[in-house]
Write a protein that holds these residues in place. Structure first.
Motif, PDB file in Angstrom:
ATOM      1  N   ASP A  15       0.824  -1.208   0.000  1.00 38.59           N
ATOM      2  CA  ASP A  15       0.000   0.000   0.000  1.00 38.59           C
ATOM      3  C   ASP A  15       0.863   1.264   0.000  1.00 38.59           C
ATOM      4  OD1 ASP A  15      -2.104  -1.704   0.121  1.00 38.59           O
ATOM      5  OD2 ASP A  15      -2.319  -1.579   2.308  1.00 38.59           O
ATOM      6  N   LEU A  16       1.970   1.213   0.737  1.00 36.07           N
ATOM      7  CA  LEU A  16       2.879   2.368   0.740  1.00 36.07           C
ATOM      8  C   LEU A  16       3.493   2.591  -0.635  1.00 36.07           C
ATOM      9  CD1 LEU A  16       4.691   1.823   4.156  1.00 36.07           C
ATOM     10  CD2 LEU A  16       2.885   3.468   3.651  1.00 36.07           C
ATOM     11  N   GLN A  17       3.860   1.515  -1.314  1.00 35.47           N
ATOM     12  CA  GLN A  17       4.423   1.646  -2.662  1.00 35.47           C
ATOM     13  C   GLN A  17       3.396   2.222  -3.625  1.00 35.47           C
ATOM     14  OE1 GLN A  17       5.801  -2.320  -3.494  1.00 35.47           O
ATOM     15  NE2 GLN A  17       7.757  -2.045  -2.426  1.00 35.47           N
ATOM     16  N   ASN A  18       2.157   1.737  -3.533  1.00 42.29           N
ATOM     17  CA  ASN A  18       1.109   2.297  -4.396  1.00 42.29           C
ATOM     18  C   ASN A  18       0.867   3.775  -4.076  1.00 42.29           C
ATOM     19  OD1 ASN A  18       0.741  -0.199  -5.599  1.00 42.29           O
ATOM     20  ND2 ASN A  18      -0.794  -0.841  -4.093  1.00 42.29           N
ATOM     21  N   LEU A  19       0.919   4.130  -2.797  1.00 43.74           N
ATOM     22  CA  LEU A  19       0.722   5.518  -2.407  1.00 43.74           C
ATOM     23  C   LEU A  19       1.865   6.399  -2.916  1.00 43.74           C
ATOM     24  CD1 LEU A  19      -0.998   7.529  -0.809  1.00 43.74           C
ATOM     25  CD2 LEU A  19       0.346   6.942   1.230  1.00 43.74           C
ATOM     26  N   ALA A  20       3.107   5.884  -2.855  1.00 42.98           N
ATOM     27  CA  ALA A  20       4.250   6.641  -3.368  1.00 42.98           C
ATOM     28  C   ALA A  20       4.133   6.864  -4.868  1.00 42.98           C
ATOM     29  CB  ALA A  20       5.549   5.909  -3.026  1.00 42.98           C
ATOM     30  N   SER A  21       3.672   5.828  -5.581  1.00 39.14           N
ATOM     31  CA  SER A  21       3.474   5.999  -7.023  1.00 39.14           C
ATOM     32  C   SER A  21       2.352   6.977  -7.309  1.00 39.14           C
ATOM     33  CB  SER A  21       3.176   4.629  -7.648  1.00 39.14           C
ATOM     34  OG  SER A  21       2.887   4.754  -9.008  1.00 39.14           O
ATOM     35  N   HIS A  22       1.332   6.970  -6.458  1.00 41.14           N
ATOM     36  CA  HIS A  22       0.189   7.857  -6.675  1.00 41.14           C
ATOM     37  C   HIS A  22       0.560   9.320  -6.494  1.00 41.14           C
ATOM     38  CE1 HIS A  22      -3.894   9.333  -6.595  1.00 41.14           C
ATOM     39  NE2 HIS A  22      -3.732   9.807  -5.358  1.00 41.14           N
ATOM     40  N   VAL A  23       1.379   9.636  -5.529  1.00 42.32           N
ATOM     41  CA  VAL A  23       1.721  11.037  -5.266  1.00 42.32           C
ATOM     42  C   VAL A  23       2.895  11.516  -6.108  1.00 42.32           C
ATOM     43  CG1 VAL A  23       0.829  10.874  -2.924  1.00 42.32           C
ATOM     44  CG2 VAL A  23       3.248  10.387  -3.352  1.00 42.32           C
ATOM     45  N   ASP A  41       6.748  10.079   4.522  1.00 36.00           N
ATOM     46  CA  ASP A  41       6.296  11.081   5.490  1.00 36.00           C
ATOM     47  C   ASP A  41       6.893  12.452   5.169  1.00 36.00           C
ATOM     48  OD1 ASP A  41       6.935  12.552   8.279  1.00 36.00           O
ATOM     49  OD2 ASP A  41       5.041  11.421   8.415  1.00 36.00           O
ATOM     50  N   GLN A  42       8.193  12.456   4.864  1.00 39.07           N
ATOM     51  CA  GLN A  42       8.848  13.725   4.524  1.00 39.07           C
ATOM     52  C   GLN A  42       8.303  14.296   3.219  1.00 39.07           C
ATOM     53  OE1 GLN A  42      13.027  12.833   4.478  1.00 39.07           O
ATOM     54  NE2 GLN A  42      13.165  12.540   6.716  1.00 39.07           N
ATOM     55  N   TYR A  43       8.057  13.420   2.264  1.00 35.78           N
ATOM     56  CA  TYR A  43       7.560  13.903   0.969  1.00 35.78           C
ATOM     57  C   TYR A  43       6.167  14.502   1.115  1.00 35.78           C
ATOM     58  CZ  TYR A  43       6.448  13.889  -4.006  1.00 35.78           C
ATOM     59  OH  TYR A  43       6.105  14.260  -5.274  1.00 35.78           O
ATOM     60  N   LEU A  44       5.289  13.847   1.894  1.00 32.84           N
ATOM     61  CA  LEU A  44       3.933  14.353   2.056  1.00 32.84           C
ATOM     62  C   LEU A  44       3.907  15.658   2.856  1.00 32.84           C
ATOM     63  CD1 LEU A  44       1.977  11.031   2.783  1.00 32.84           C
ATOM     64  CD2 LEU A  44       2.112  12.303   0.639  1.00 32.84           C
ATOM     65  N   GLN A  52      -2.819  18.103  -0.159  1.00 33.15           N
ATOM     66  CA  GLN A  52      -3.730  18.089   0.980  1.00 33.15           C
ATOM     67  C   GLN A  52      -5.172  17.833   0.562  1.00 33.15           C
ATOM     68  OE1 GLN A  52      -3.475  21.625   3.300  1.00 33.15           O
ATOM     69  NE2 GLN A  52      -4.666  20.816   5.019  1.00 33.15           N
ATOM     70  N   SER A  53      -5.533  18.210  -0.648  1.00 34.37           N
ATOM     71  CA  SER A  53      -6.905  18.022  -1.116  1.00 34.37           C
ATOM     72  C   SER A  53      -7.173  16.629  -1.692  1.00 34.37           C
ATOM     73  CB  SER A  53      -7.224  19.081  -2.189  1.00 34.37           C
ATOM     74  OG  SER A  53      -6.322  18.960  -3.284  1.00 34.37           O
ATOM     75  N   ASP A  54      -6.164  15.778  -1.744  1.00 38.36           N
ATOM     76  CA  ASP A  54      -6.334  14.411  -2.294  1.00 38.36           C
ATOM     77  C   ASP A  54      -7.115  13.564  -1.287  1.00 38.36           C
ATOM     78  OD1 ASP A  54      -6.185  11.932  -3.453  1.00 38.36           O
ATOM     79  OD2 ASP A  54      -4.091  12.158  -4.076  1.00 38.36           O
ATOM     80  N   PRO A  55      -8.259  12.969  -1.692  1.00 39.03           N
ATOM     81  CA  PRO A  55      -9.041  12.143  -0.737  1.00 39.03           C
ATOM     82  C   PRO A  55      -8.254  10.951  -0.211  1.00 39.03           C
ATOM     83  CG  PRO A  55     -10.343  12.680  -2.678  1.00 39.03           C
ATOM     84  CD  PRO A  55      -8.954  13.102  -2.998  1.00 39.03           C
ATOM     85  N   ALA A  56      -7.345  10.423  -1.000  1.00 40.69           N
ATOM     86  CA  ALA A  56      -6.587   9.256  -0.553  1.00 40.69           C
ATOM     87  C   ALA A  56      -5.647   9.587   0.584  1.00 40.69           C
ATOM     88  CB  ALA A  56      -5.803   8.668  -1.738  1.00 40.69           C
ATOM     89  N   LEU A  57      -5.321  10.872   0.774  1.00 37.00           N
ATOM     90  CA  LEU A  57      -4.373  11.289   1.808  1.00 37.00           C
ATOM     91  C   LEU A  57      -5.054  12.031   2.947  1.00 37.00           C
ATOM     92  CD1 LEU A  57      -1.575  12.603  -0.583  1.00 37.00           C
ATOM     93  CD2 LEU A  57      -1.706  10.367   0.505  1.00 37.00           C
ATOM     94  N   GLY A  59      -6.555  10.900   5.527  1.00 40.05           N
ATOM     95  CA  GLY A  59      -6.212  10.341   6.828  1.00 40.05           C
ATOM     96  C   GLY A  59      -4.882  10.848   7.336  1.00 40.05           C
ATOM     97  N   PHE A  60      -3.903  11.005   6.445  1.00 38.59           N
ATOM     98  CA  PHE A  60      -2.580  11.475   6.853  1.00 38.59           C
ATOM     99  C   PHE A  60      -2.634  12.932   7.322  1.00 38.59           C
ATOM    100  CE2 PHE A  60       1.383  13.648   5.743  1.00 38.59           C
ATOM    101  CZ  PHE A  60       2.301  12.928   6.507  1.00 38.59           C
ATOM    102  N   TYR A  61      -3.246  13.786   6.504  1.00 41.70           N
ATOM    103  CA  TYR A  61      -3.265  15.210   6.836  1.00 41.70           C
ATOM    104  C   TYR A  61      -4.233  15.517   7.971  1.00 41.70           C
ATOM    105  CZ  TYR A  61      -0.444  15.977   2.698  1.00 41.70           C
ATOM    106  OH  TYR A  61       0.572  15.964   1.780  1.00 41.70           O
ATOM    107  N   LYS A  62      -5.230  14.679   8.167  1.00 36.54           N
ATOM    108  CA  LYS A  62      -6.135  14.871   9.280  1.00 36.54           C
ATOM    109  C   LYS A  62      -5.403  14.669  10.598  1.00 36.54           C
ATOM    110  CE  LYS A  62     -10.538  13.293  11.161  1.00 36.54           C
ATOM    111  NZ  LYS A  62     -11.685  12.376  11.004  1.00 36.54           N
ATOM    112  N   ARG A  63      -4.478  13.689  10.640  1.00 36.46           N
ATOM    113  CA  ARG A  63      -3.674  13.480  11.843  1.00 36.46           C
ATOM    114  C   ARG A  63      -2.706  14.648  12.099  1.00 36.46           C
ATOM    115  NH1 ARG A  63      -4.266   8.087  13.249  1.00 36.46           N
ATOM    116  NH2 ARG A  63      -6.387   7.564  12.605  1.00 36.46           N
TER     117      ARG A  63
END
Length: 335
Positions: A15-23, A41-44, A52-57, A59-63
């Motif tokens: 999932d992390l690899q897919n997320l890295a490819s997505h961003v 984490d550093q990249y985001l 920040q407006s990406d729905p897939a992220l 959860g990360f920015y909400k924290r």
């Protein structure tokens, strides 16, 4: 270095690899999971404005925007706060419960957070494939080996009972009992011996005649052409059949039956009709001994009968002895 967000730590490596490819992150293929978490984490954080407006992220920015994060950020950027304000916040149990509740919410998985739409399964366990473990979970297996043994025993008992009931209600028991009663007599033994002698004689005096050729049939195990031969019934019209057959019929059936009817010792004992099987065997043995052993007659018919009957003259005398033995045994049982 800042602490990695808990939201990233809960994700699997695929999932992390897919997320890295997505961003749009690069050079992440050979990273370990922990290194990938730090880099992602550093990249985001660095590209928060753009992602920040990406729905897939969300959860990360909400924290990052949670009250706990803001409290940590204000402590680092604004310096030391008022000691009285901090003491007041500590003394307020309601505020502390609110803080603990917020911390629990941070540590507990949030079911309302949207899942990553680009998440795929690991290539080692493709979705839809059935593994032995998943198949075992689907089967209703017994809880213990003893229960399994009980089920096997119960199934075996049920099958045995069904077969036994089927056999009992069928015609087989009555037929077998009737056949056994008919064969358990001296007459049946004599008929069996005479049938064996007659079969050997017919094979000699009734030759087989070629009828046709059966082609190879692999399904029946016939790999080569087989000649079909049947008995030549026209031999019944010749003297080559009647002379040997007449000699055998006279010495094995006619003379012994005549002597057994006239010298019927059983009828004198229990007033029964018919013939005496003991006398039948004695007369047959005497006739076979005189004609075939002592050469009481000569001729081709005598040689044909002696050569075709199983055992020859000795075989006919053995059959006569079985008849005598059976008759004596029957007489002893009747007493």
């Amino acid at each position: 270095m800042a602490t990695v967000a808990y939201w990233l730590q809960r994700q699997r490596k695929p999932d992390l690899q897919n997320l890295a490819s997505h961003v749009g992150m690069q050079h992440y293929d050979n990273l370990l999971k922990s290194d990938l978490e730090v880099a992602l984490d550093q990249y985001l954080r660095k590209n928060q404005t753009r992602l920040q407006s990406d729905p897939a992220l969300s959860g990360f920015y909400k924290r990052l925007e949670s009250p706990l994060k803001r409290e940590k950020g204000s402590g680092i950027g604004g310096g030391v706060g008022s000691a009285s304000a901090v003491a007041e916040d500590v003394k307020k149990p309601k505020q502390r419960r609110q803080t603990l509740k917020t911390r629990d919410e941070l540590e507990a998985p949030n079911d309302s957070e949207p899942q990553l739409s680009l998440t795929t399964t690991s290539p080692r366990t493709p979705r839809g494939s059935s593994t032995p473990f998943s198949l075992a979970r689907q089967l209703a297996l017994p809880a213990s080996p003893s229960l399994l043994a009980d089920r096997i025993e119960e199934s075996t008992t049920t099958l045995t009972t069904s077969v036994n009931n089927l056999y009992t209600t069928s015609f087989i028991p009555s037929t077998v009992s009737s056949l056994r009663a008919k064969l358990s007599t001296v007459t049946s033994i004599q008929l069996l011996v005479l049938s064996v002698e007659a079969f050997g004689l017919f094979r000699e005096v009734v030759p087989l005649k070629y009828l046709t050729t059966i082609p190879p049939i692999p399904a029946l195990g016939l790999s080569d052409p087989t000649a079909l031969k049947l008995p030549d019934l026209f031999a019944l019209l010749t003297s080559a059949f009647w002379l040997p057959f007449g000699l055998w019929f006279t010495t094995s059936i006619l003379l012994p039956a005549t002597g057994a009817w006239f010298l019927n010792l059983r009828s004198m004992r229990d007033e029964e009709g018919g013939y005496d099987p003991v006398t039948f065997g004695v007369v047959k043995g005497l006739v076979a001994w005189i004609i075939f052993v002592r050469n009481g007659m000569e001729g081709e018919s005598k040689a044909v009968v002696e050569g075709s009957v199983p055992g020859g003259a000795v075989g006919m005398m053995v059959g006569a002895g079985l008849s005598v033995l059976g008759g004596v045994y029957e007489a002893v049982l009747r007493k």
